[in-house]
Structures are given as C-alpha cells and as structure tokens.
Design a protein around this motif. Structure first.
Motif, PDB file in Angstrom:
ATOM      1  N   SER A 132      38.791  39.861  35.507  1.00 52.40           N
ATOM      2  CA  SER A 132      37.940  39.901  34.319  1.00 52.40           C
ATOM      3  C   SER A 132      38.376  41.009  33.375  1.00 52.40           C
ATOM      4  CB  SER A 132      36.480  40.115  34.724  1.00 52.40           C
ATOM      5  OG  SER A 132      35.662  40.262  33.590  1.00 52.40           O
ATOM      6  N   THR A 139      31.081  40.426  33.531  1.00 51.56           N
ATOM      7  CA  THR A 139      31.224  39.479  34.644  1.00 51.56           C
ATOM      8  C   THR A 139      32.406  39.882  35.523  1.00 51.56           C
ATOM      9  OG1 THR A 139      31.512  37.150  35.243  1.00 51.56           O
ATOM     10  CG2 THR A 139      32.716  37.932  33.323  1.00 51.56           C
ATOM     11  N   SER A 140      32.326  39.528  36.793  1.00 50.15           N
ATOM     12  CA  SER A 140      33.416  39.784  37.728  1.00 50.15           C
ATOM     13  C   SER A 140      34.134  38.474  38.005  1.00 50.15           C
ATOM     14  CB  SER A 140      32.882  40.386  39.028  1.00 50.15           C
ATOM     15  OG  SER A 140      33.930  40.587  39.960  1.00 50.15           O
ATOM     16  N   LEU A 141      35.450  38.537  38.003  1.00 48.99           N
ATOM     17  CA  LEU A 141      36.244  37.326  38.205  1.00 48.99           C
ATOM     18  C   LEU A 141      37.332  37.613  39.230  1.00 48.99           C
ATOM     19  CD1 LEU A 141      36.680  34.412  37.236  1.00 48.99           C
ATOM     20  CD2 LEU A 141      38.248  35.291  35.506  1.00 48.99           C
TER      21      LEU A 141
END
Length: 419
Positions: free
Chosen positions: A249, A255-257
């Motif tokens: 991210s 947000t975490s990706l």
C-alpha cells in the motif's frame, strides 16, 4: 515318487539408481532427442524477467509482482482447459467468449436476480459444462471439424454475451465474495501455512514415488535430485510468499495491502487436481492415448467419442472459471469480457508452455508456465510504455517460436527414434 520343490519368492531385485551425473546426462540426451518439455518456457521466463528488471526496476516491486498473478489468472485458467483439447490435436476457438457467456450468467444471477454467490458460481460452471457438451457432441458424433464448430461458436457467443447484458451495457458485480476472488489477499500467516502444506505434500509424493519404485526394482531418480526438487520448490514458494507478504500500500494509514492474492491458491488447487487427473488416472492415460493415435486407442477398447466430448466439457468448464475470475477482477461484466485478446493469449499460453498443437504431448503445468510468460510480456512491455500493437507483435513472435520449437522437436524425436 516325484518330489516337487517349491522355491520361495525373494524380494524383487533393486535396480541401482543412477548417479546425479548420469541423471543429468540422461536428461541432456532426452533434450537432444527432442523431448524438451517446458524448458523453452522456463528459460524464456528467466530471460524476460531479467531483461524487464534491468530496463525497468519497478518490475521487481512487490506490488507489480502481485499484479502479475491477478493479471494473468483468467488467461491461465482458460489455458488449463485448452490443454485437454490440444492433447487430442483439436482446437477450441470459442473458449474466450464461452468464458464471457458464463461470466454474464454469473452477473445476471448474482446482481440482477440477487441470488447468493454460490448459486451464481454453480450456474456459471454448469453453463460451461453444457457448452462443452454441445461442442463435443458436434465434433465427435456429427463429425464436424473442431475448427469449424468452435469458430461458429466464437461468432455466436459474442451475440449471446450482448443479449445477456442488454445489448452493450455492463452489469456490476457487488457480491463481496465474488469481488474478493481477484481483488483480495490472504492473511500473511495463511500464505506461509500454504507453503508448508504444499512443500510437505510434494515431499511426501516424491519420497513415496522413490520408495515405491525402489521396492519394485524400477529405476529411480537419485535421492539428491529428489531432495533438490523439494528444496527448489520450497525456495521458489518461500521467496514468492515473502515478497507478496510485503506491504504494497502507498498509504498504510488508509489501508494495508499485503498477502498472497486469493486467486493464487485457486489456480494451485486446480493445477494439482487436473495434474492428478492426467497423470494418475486411467482417464488421463486414455486422453494421451487418443491424442497419440486415435485408431490405436479405439482398437484398444477406449471409448474415443466419450474422451473427445469430455475434453471439450473440461475446456468450457475451465473457461467458466476463467470468466468468473475475469468478472471479479473487472468488478463487472461487459461486451469485452472474454473477448479481445483473451482467446489468443490462452492458446498462446498453452503452446508457449510446451503443449503440442499436434496432440499427445502436454501438461496442465504448461498452461501455468505459458500464462506466466504471456503475463510477463504484457506487464513488462506496459511498464516500458510500449503500445498494444507492439505487445501483440512480440507475443505473436513468441508464440511462433514456441510452435516452431514444438515442430522441430517432434521431427528430432522421430529422427532419433524416441517417438
């Protein structure tokens, strides 16, 4: 009085395993004899990744690495089904738009009718099975060449897609489960657990094969080679999961990706399943037999028509799975779903991976390797800023080279008496 002496059966003589040097020498002799398998695809993949990494360092980033999997997933799944058709020396030109029809069925049932995701998925795959049964019947029972049948279906299914999505509009996918297939990731811990299961299972299969063949007195691969295979798989999967578990991210606060894309284990499970079907079942042996020599297979008692129908069923069912993944990745279904270059890339993936257009030679793994090559070409050239026309030209050249290698290797195999 005659005395009968009963000799006790001793253990089977154990054939000595070749040394590693002998194993390498035997492999090289097979390659020289025309049995090259997926070697060109593997070498091509290494060269392409190296070139793109040097020319565009962003190619090696975790974000792009994850994008490669989702970008090539639908094509790879369709190519898996095409391998079965190609093994019989047939062709299915309708696989791309068949996936579009199945995706349109999925979208209508899930979005328009509001049914649960599993009902839509089952309906889409059932549609693929019906399509394959119809195509296979025309080819095997009526006797129409597969090229003509599937070309007609290719044209007809374009119209069916338009009819199903109301003449050119699009249908959004709103179900969270369907959207997750190509747009969500597994938790990092689950990725490592999958690596442990995959490597452990592969090790058990390899060691059991080694033990079984040794007990029966059959030639086996050297134990160092067996251990090298297991170690190589562990290394490849470990590095891949490590990279995919890195944070991708751009803004972690939002947000975490990170994690393995959900579509990856789906492809892996289908790869294992279809590989088992082809290599470990009588059905798989019959497919290779019919592809190698149809008349000989018929005289051996194999129901050739049933085999021919079944491969089209498998092909269209896998096209349905590919259509589901494509709909998930695009968040909708439109007239281009399954169209454009999908069929060309899918056929190219199977052939580039090592499946022969002449029938009788190929593996499901070929579709995965070829799909990786196609995805790398498309992705890498996109990063370099090349146009779509250039991508098509390069992919076409690679496909032509793969077909040429296949033809030359078959000629070499015939000349050396290995086929």
């Amino acid at each position: 009085m005659t005395t009968t002496v009963v000799k006790k059966k001793g253990p089977a003589a154990v054939a000595p395993a070749p040394t590693v040097a002998e194993h390498v020498r035997n492999y090289w002799n097979r390659v020289r004899g025309g049995d090259i398998g997926s070697l060109p695809a593997v070498l091509g993949l290494v060269v392409l990744c190296t070139v793109f990494s040097v020319m565009r360092p962003t190619f090696l980033t975790a974000g792009n690495f994850a994008n490669l999997f989702t970008q090539g997933a639908a094509v790879t799944l369709i190519a898996m089904g095409l391998v079965f058709v190609l093994l019989l020396g047939e062709i299915d030109l309708s696989a791309g738009f068949a996936s579009g029809v199945c995706a349109a069925i999925l979208a209508n049932i899930a979005t328009v009718l509001g049914q649960p995701w599993y009902v839509a998925v089952v309906a889409a795959i059932a549609t693929g099975v019906l399509i394959g049964t119809f195509l296979g019947f025309l080819v095997s029972k009526i006797g129409i060449p597969s090229f003509v049948v599937t070309l007609a279906a290719f044209l007809g299914f374009q119209g069916v897609v338009l009819l199903l999505i109301d003449q050119g509009s699009n249908i959004a996918i709103r179900d969270d489960v369907l959207l997750a297939i190509a747009n969500r990731n597994l938790p990092p811990l689950v990725g490592w657990l999958l690596v442990a299961v995959a490597v452990g299972g592969y090790a058990l299969v390899q060691l059991n094969r080694y033990r079984t063949r040794s007990a029966r007195g059959l030639l086996t691969d050297p134990m160092p080679v067996v251990l090298a295979r297991v170690g190589g798989l562990a290394l490849i999967l470990g590095v891949a999961v490590y990279i995919l578990n890195l944070e991708r991210s751009r803004n972690v606060l939002v947000t975490s990706l990170k994690g393995v894309p959900i579509v990856v284990p789906i492809i892996a499970v289908l790869l294992i399943f279809w590989t088992f079907v082809l290599q470990r079942t009588s059905y798989g042996r019959h497919v290779y037999a019919v592809g190698g020599n149809r008349e000989a297979a018929r005289r051996a008692g194999i129901n050739v028509d049933r085999i021919r129908i079944s491969v089209f069923v498998i092909c269209s069912a896998m096209a349905a799975v590919g259509g589901i993944v494509a709909a998930s990745r695009g968040n909708s279904v439109d007239p281009n779903t399954g169209g454009s270059n999908v069929l060309l890339y899918a056929v190219g993936a199977a052939v580039i991976g090592g499946t022969s257009l002449f029938g009788g030679k190929g593996r499901v793994l070929d579709a995965v390797l070829g799909g990786a090559v196609v995805a790398v070409i498309d992705n890498g050239m996109g990063l370099l800023g090349y146009s779509a026309g250039t991508k098509f030209v390069v992919t076409g050249v690679v496909l032509l080279l793969a077909a040429s290698v296949d033809a030359l290797s078959r000629r070499r195999a015939v000349a050396t008496g290995t086929r």
